[in-house]
Each structure stands twice: as C-alpha cells, then as structure tokens.
Design an enzyme around this catalytic site. Sequence first.
Site, PDB file in Angstrom:
ATOM      1  CG  ASN A   8      -2.896  43.811  -0.241  1.00 20.41           C
ATOM      2  OD1 ASN A   8      -2.215  44.254   0.683  1.00 20.41           O
ATOM      3  ND2 ASN A   8      -3.401  44.580  -1.197  1.00 20.41           N
ATOM      4  CG  PHE A   9      -1.160  41.307   5.946  1.00 20.25           C
ATOM      5  CD1 PHE A   9      -1.619  40.133   5.379  1.00 20.25           C
ATOM      6  CD2 PHE A   9      -0.285  41.204   7.036  1.00 20.25           C
ATOM      7  CE1 PHE A   9      -1.223  38.891   5.869  1.00 20.25           C
ATOM      8  CE2 PHE A   9       0.115  39.971   7.537  1.00 20.25           C
ATOM      9  CZ  PHE A   9      -0.351  38.820   6.949  1.00 20.25           C
ATOM     10  CE  LYS A  10      -6.919  45.338  -0.215  1.00 17.66           C
ATOM     11  NZ  LYS A  10      -8.087  45.760  -0.962  1.00 17.66           N
ATOM     12  CG  HIS A  91      -3.871  47.384  -4.718  1.00 17.61           C
ATOM     13  ND1 HIS A  91      -5.046  47.995  -4.349  1.00 17.61           N
ATOM     14  CD2 HIS A  91      -4.047  46.066  -4.483  1.00 17.61           C
ATOM     15  CE1 HIS A  91      -5.888  47.083  -3.906  1.00 17.61           C
ATOM     16  NE2 HIS A  91      -5.306  45.901  -3.979  1.00 17.61           N
ATOM     17  CD  GLU A 139      -6.922  42.997  -6.675  1.00 15.80           C
ATOM     18  OE1 GLU A 139      -6.825  42.039  -5.907  1.00 15.80           O
ATOM     19  OE2 GLU A 139      -6.764  44.179  -6.298  1.00 15.80           O
ATOM     20  CB  ILE A 144     -11.523  45.913  -4.259  1.00 15.11           C
ATOM     21  CG1 ILE A 144     -10.736  45.478  -5.507  1.00 15.11           C
ATOM     22  CG2 ILE A 144     -10.596  46.010  -3.063  1.00 15.11           C
ATOM     23  CD1 ILE A 144      -9.609  46.424  -5.917  1.00 15.11           C
ATOM     24  N   GLY A 179     -12.927  40.163  -3.854  1.00 14.25           N
ATOM     25  CA  GLY A 179     -14.039  39.376  -3.322  1.00 14.25           C
ATOM     26  C   GLY A 179     -13.770  37.882  -3.210  1.00 14.25           C
ATOM     27  CB  ALA A 200      -7.282  41.933   0.881  1.00 13.31           C
TER      28      ALA A 200
HETATM   29  O1  G3P Z   1      -5.202  43.215  -3.142  1.00 12.79           O
HETATM   30  C1  G3P Z   1      -6.299  42.408  -2.949  1.00 12.79           C
HETATM   31  C2  G3P Z   1      -7.539  43.132  -3.013  1.00 12.79           C
HETATM   32  O2  G3P Z   1      -7.586  44.382  -3.517  1.00 12.79           O
HETATM   33  C3  G3P Z   1      -8.783  42.362  -3.017  1.00 12.79           C
HETATM   34  O3  G3P Z   1      -9.337  42.675  -1.812  1.00 12.79           O
HETATM   35  O4  G3P Z   1     -10.649  42.283   0.151  1.00 12.79           O
HETATM   36  O5  G3P Z   1     -11.656  41.955  -2.091  1.00 12.79           O
HETATM   37  O6  G3P Z   1      -9.974  40.334  -1.250  1.00 12.79           O
HETATM   38  P1  G3P Z   1     -10.459  41.756  -1.212  1.00 12.79           P
END
Ligand code: G3P
Length: 218
Positions: A8-10, A91, A139, A144, A179, A200
């Site tokens: 997810n590039f966000k 999300h 998630e 996150i 994470g 992400a």
């Molecule tokens: O959509 C993926 C996300 O919410 C997780 O984010 O940065 O913890 O990998 P991250």
Amino acid sequence: MKTLVLINFKTYKEVSGENALAIAKKIALVKRNKYQIVIAPPTLSLKEVCQKSKARCFAQHVDYKDYGSNTGRVLPVELKKIGCQGAIINHSEHRLPLEIIKKTIMECKKRKLITVVCATTLAKIKKIAQFKPDYIAYEPAGLIGGDISVTKSKPEIIVKAVETVKKISPRTKVLAGAGVHSQEDLGQALLLGCQGVLIAHAVVKAKDPKKFLERMLI
Ligand code: G3P
C-alpha cells in the site's frame, strides 16, 4: 496459490506525483514465483500506474456506486476499465460502516475486482467474513506505521482470525498487516496460516524499495 504481497503506497510523499509510477516500474521488475506482488498506488496516480507500468494494481479505496450522481466516488466499473485488478476496502485509515462494506464487496464482485477488506479486530473479522470477500487483512490500528510487526505482537489473534475466517468463509484468504518489515515477519505470517501480507511504510520509505523487496522476498 501464490502468497500475496500487497504494498500500500498510501499517500506518502515518497510516492507523490510522478514518483508513484517510477517506484511502481522498479517494483514491477521484482519477480518471484512464490509471490504475487501487487501495489496500491495513490488514487490520483492509479490510472497512470495501471497503464504505464507492468505492476499489478489495486485501488486503496473503492465505493459501491455505479455511474450517476456520486460526487467524488471511486467506481468499481471505472477501476476495471483502467486496468486495476482489485481494491482495498475499509482500511483503518478509511473506514466504512458494515452495510457499506457489504455493498462494496458485492459491487466489486459484479465487476470482477479482487476484494481485500481490512479489519482491526477479531469481532470485525467475524462480521466481514460473512460477506465473503477474497481477502481479509487483519491490521490492528495501533501497530500501523510502526516497527513492531503484527506477526510478533498479535500471533494468537492471527491464528484465531485464520480459524474464524475458515469456518465462516472457507475461500476467503487472510493477510497480516501492520509493522511488517522483514523476511522473518512474512515467514511468520505464513506459519500462522496467512496467505500473504499487507505492507506499507517499510517498502515505500525504504532507501531503495526494489532492493528492500528483493531482500524480503528471498
Ligand atoms: O495498508 C498497510 C498498512 O496499513 C500497514 O502499514 O506501514 O505498518 O506497513 P505499515
């Protein structure tokens, strides 16, 4: 069945404007037989990335609406048209009521888009599984964007999530997200019964996202 690695590039600055396409092109060069690598570019770059890179793309968000007076909505039918293959729904950073999640999954199925529905708790996973999406991504919101992987912090919930989803909707696959940042985290997710990960910042903010991914997906 390949393991899904959904990146997810966000809306990180690193993927702003033309950077999304540049990173997508690099990620598209990473080939691994075991893994299905998919990216979710920012909405404003999605069409360009779908059409100018070889990366497989999902949308970061989609609405259940069809053509009509729906200001600002992202239509499943239009996603399909631009070559997008699926979408993230609900999300943690773009939450939807359950009834809307249900309608969105139905509209996506109609348009043959793959659905990845996020859930922050086991209770929500139970409810969402009844709508039979292709994937449910567990998630927990608090992890996150951090460096502690859900696979280390909440392994027992992941196992329960996998069991629960299997009972309610056997064809729905489970992803672990939040994470996740190493080969070990990915391996652990698979050991716990997941069929992939949602990831992400570890990729997007890596000095060299392609190299990072290559190291992670050995
Ligand atoms: O959509 C993926 C996300 O919410 C997780 O984010 O940065 O913890 O990998 P991250």
